[in-house]
Design an enzyme around this catalytic site. Sequence first.
Site, PDB file in Angstrom:
ATOM      1  N   GLY A  23     -45.770  10.630  60.758  1.00 32.07           N
ATOM      2  CA  GLY A  23     -45.564  12.039  61.029  1.00 32.07           C
ATOM      3  C   GLY A  23     -46.372  12.947  60.130  1.00 32.07           C
ATOM      4  O   GLY A  23     -47.118  13.815  60.597  1.00 32.07           O
ATOM      5  N   ASP A  43     -54.058   2.853  58.662  1.00 34.33           N
ATOM      6  CA  ASP A  43     -52.629   2.580  58.814  1.00 34.33           C
ATOM      7  C   ASP A  43     -52.459   1.103  59.131  1.00 34.33           C
ATOM      8  O   ASP A  43     -53.420   0.419  59.492  1.00 34.33           O
ATOM      9  CB  ASP A  43     -52.016   3.441  59.921  1.00 34.33           C
ATOM     10  CG  ASP A  43     -50.517   3.645  59.727  1.00 34.33           C
ATOM     11  OD1 ASP A  43     -49.771   2.653  59.879  1.00 34.33           O
ATOM     12  OD2 ASP A  43     -50.101   4.779  59.431  1.00 34.33           O
ATOM     13  N   GLY A  79     -47.072   2.965  53.423  1.00 34.38           N
ATOM     14  CA  GLY A  79     -45.927   2.239  52.904  1.00 34.38           C
ATOM     15  C   GLY A  79     -44.676   2.537  53.700  1.00 34.38           C
ATOM     16  O   GLY A  79     -44.703   3.194  54.735  1.00 34.38           O
ATOM     17  N   TYR A 145     -36.133   2.709  48.077  1.00 33.62           N
ATOM     18  CA  TYR A 145     -37.270   3.543  48.462  1.00 33.62           C
ATOM     19  C   TYR A 145     -37.564   4.578  47.374  1.00 33.62           C
ATOM     20  O   TYR A 145     -38.713   4.733  46.935  1.00 33.62           O
ATOM     21  CB  TYR A 145     -36.980   4.229  49.800  1.00 33.62           C
ATOM     22  CG  TYR A 145     -37.896   5.381  50.117  1.00 33.62           C
ATOM     23  CD1 TYR A 145     -39.238   5.176  50.413  1.00 33.62           C
ATOM     24  CD2 TYR A 145     -37.423   6.694  50.097  1.00 33.62           C
ATOM     25  CE1 TYR A 145     -40.085   6.236  50.685  1.00 33.62           C
ATOM     26  CE2 TYR A 145     -38.254   7.758  50.376  1.00 33.62           C
ATOM     27  CZ  TYR A 145     -39.584   7.528  50.672  1.00 33.62           C
ATOM     28  OH  TYR A 145     -40.415   8.582  50.941  1.00 33.62           O
ATOM     29  N   SER A 174     -38.913  17.698  52.947  1.00 33.70           N
ATOM     30  CA  SER A 174     -38.727  17.284  54.348  1.00 33.70           C
ATOM     31  C   SER A 174     -39.846  17.905  55.167  1.00 33.70           C
ATOM     32  O   SER A 174     -39.810  19.103  55.444  1.00 33.70           O
ATOM     33  CB  SER A 174     -37.371  17.772  54.876  1.00 33.70           C
ATOM     34  OG  SER A 174     -36.316  17.416  54.006  1.00 33.70           O
ATOM     35  N   ARG A 183     -29.547  21.114  55.292  1.00 32.64           N
ATOM     36  CA  ARG A 183     -30.219  20.735  54.038  1.00 32.64           C
ATOM     37  C   ARG A 183     -31.695  21.081  54.095  1.00 32.64           C
ATOM     38  O   ARG A 183     -32.267  21.558  53.105  1.00 32.64           O
ATOM     39  CB  ARG A 183     -30.033  19.233  53.794  1.00 32.64           C
ATOM     40  CG  ARG A 183     -30.773  18.699  52.570  1.00 32.64           C
ATOM     41  CD  ARG A 183     -30.474  17.209  52.376  1.00 32.64           C
ATOM     42  NE  ARG A 183     -31.198  16.667  51.241  1.00 32.64           N
ATOM     43  CZ  ARG A 183     -32.412  16.124  51.307  1.00 32.64           C
ATOM     44  NH1 ARG A 183     -33.046  16.054  52.481  1.00 32.64           N
ATOM     45  NH2 ARG A 183     -32.994  15.645  50.226  1.00 32.64           N
TER      46      ARG A 183
END
Length: 275
Positions: A23, A43, A79, A145, A174, A183
């Site tokens: 994304g 990727d 990752g 993570y 985000s 949030r």
Amino acid sequence: MTQPTPRPTTGPRTILLTGAAGGVGTFLRERLPGYGYRLRPADLRPVEGAPDALVCDLRDPEAVRAAVRGVDAVVHLGGISVEDSFDAVLDANVRGLHHLYEAVRQEGVGRVVFASSNHAVGFVPLPAAGELVGSAIVPRPDTYYGLSKVFGEGLASLYADKYGVETVSIRIGSCFAEPRSVRMLSTWLSPDDCARLVHAALTAPGVGHTVVNGISANTRAWWDLGSARALGYRPQDDAEVFAAAVLAEHGELDPGHPDARLVGGWFTEVEPPRP
């Protein structure tokens, strides 16, 4: 062994963009060329719309070095980007990142922008009203993570001090087209501001290893952007334009919910997969 001389970060730049199919990678593929960069997308899976992109497994050091060869800087988004088993995170986010930094060192690349995360400090309590969380706080990861992002910041610091490879580690909040939760009215990093921040991280002089918070100019922000602004970052977007719609859909947060108490929000309650 004599280290290669890092390439300068001024003038035309060829950028290796790992995680280019994801994304945030897609947002940056669409925007960074507008700043004058030539992208080398890479990727683990094929990158839609980029037939010339590299298929590169971070677990393969030779493939990683081949991907790095000839670029001027790396924007590393590759990752695992969610919680997973320790072994999976270890392979992709720890060993894979070490392979990347070794390739950068060996090929004389002078600058990395590392996608760290708010989950590196996920168990940090949210500040009181009128206060902000800076980027110099002690890490408190909320998941394997998040722990891998703490390792990444430490590895970047080591390679800056020992080998002169400069890194800006961005603790991304985000990054979505629009905030998806209450949030995110605090943690949102718009796609356009993401590109602005990455551009600042690629071009600011003398960064050594710098950790910055990665959000937009959100009215409800609880992160301080001082270190990001010092790089030249000037956010233009504010999640508040979405607030009415988000609150109508989700309602106000319960004060006892982890999203209302801790930087990492609900990630602090996520359990990794078990064998």
